[in-house]
Design an enzyme around this catalytic site. Sequence first.
Site, mmCIF file in Angstrom:
data_model
loop_
_atom_site.group_PDB
_atom_site.id
_atom_site.type_symbol
_atom_site.label_atom_id
_atom_site.label_comp_id
_atom_site.label_asym_id
_atom_site.label_seq_id
_atom_site.Cartn_x
_atom_site.Cartn_y
_atom_site.Cartn_z
ATOM 1 C CB ALA A 34 -19.353 21.262 -4.254
ATOM 2 C CB CYS A 35 -21.232 22.433 1.040
ATOM 3 S SG CYS A 35 -21.493 20.719 0.560
ATOM 4 N N GLY A 36 -20.654 25.132 1.528
ATOM 5 C CA GLY A 36 -20.046 26.186 2.324
ATOM 6 C C GLY A 36 -19.918 25.722 3.761
ATOM 7 C CG ASN B 242 -16.404 23.372 0.014
ATOM 8 O OD1 ASN B 242 -17.123 22.904 -0.867
ATOM 9 N ND2 ASN B 242 -15.518 24.317 -0.231
#
Length: 384
Positions: free
Chosen positions: A21-23, A256
């Site tokens: 779960a990212c940018g 993401n």
Amino acid sequence: MATMRALEKQGLYDPYFEHDACGVGFVANIKGEKSHEIIRKGLEVLQNLTHRGACGCDPQTGDGAGLLMQIPHEFFAQETRALRFALPDPGHYAVAMVFLPRDVHERNECQAMFERIVHDEGQRLLGWRKVPTDPKACGEVARSRMPEIRQLFIGRGRNVADQDAFEQKLYLIRKQIEQQVRESHLRDSESFHIPSFSSRTIVYKGMLLPEQIPAFYPDLTDASLKSAMALVHQRFSTNTFPSWDRAHPYRFLAHNGEINTLRGNENWMHAREKMFSSPSFGEDIDKIRPIVDESTSDSGKLDNTVELLVRTGRSLPHAMMMMVPEAWQKHEDMSEAKRAFYQYHSCLMEPWDGPASIAFTDGVRIGAVLDRNGLRPSRFYVTR
């Protein structure tokens, strides 16, 4: 090797449940004009994504960050002249970004395997380049697991008709070297990874924080390093252990969210592999199996499948629409042609579904797609 041991199934931990779960973001010049300014702005976007990433107990070791760009021909031409080998025109050579074991004997063995397969596939070995890095720029944990980082330059062989066929040949080479290293008896074979191998794109990534990327890779601050696009990613490994190879971007995408249907998607890919045939690969089709790398995360498996669809002749937008379709069944405003596209492809591949925002590029075009429910929203601006 310590990194991969930590990723083995043990106790309550199962590496199957690897999610991110990212940018994610990108900057692109719509006219295709290359400049170092695009790289600089891409790094600025990456640093603005810091809040979307994570670090471990060592606050200087990030879960992973990276940048994907077009091959910077002007920069590589001047670098390889210093190494006493010349590059052909753009499109007639490829660059492999390679993570290698730190043990010198195992590193030499991996490089020899790579060179042998390049030769066997009729391509020209131009030379190796040791990528300049500054280990002091990353955290202690990242430094303890840091691979040796090299670039391999390969010229297009006479048996390859055009750049698309060259990309297919590079895919074939990479799949073979990965399989041979996996089957080898190298103690540190898990350190071997090929972040990118293309005549169009290259990836600079690592177990780093966003602000560490240009410090760790001095290449990225050179004014002659130019691209018309820069796709960046900052990782938050929600259910995972960080590692150098699992940093994004992958070869085609950064992402993401997570793919909730992963087990079914992966099982269907394995089930279909035995029936694969392709005029693009002919008898070489066996060399690219298995398609999905079981050791990677959901993002990596998504990338594996996109790569297969593109390398067998589909455009990148076509592949993405196959894998991440809209909710088309009851969409009242959708055209009949588009509905028919989705209906036809639903017979070929099930959706890779879950809350995910995906940015993707093949080095020619760049774009993004949302999951069918828009659970990971994204925003874009067209500037002057």
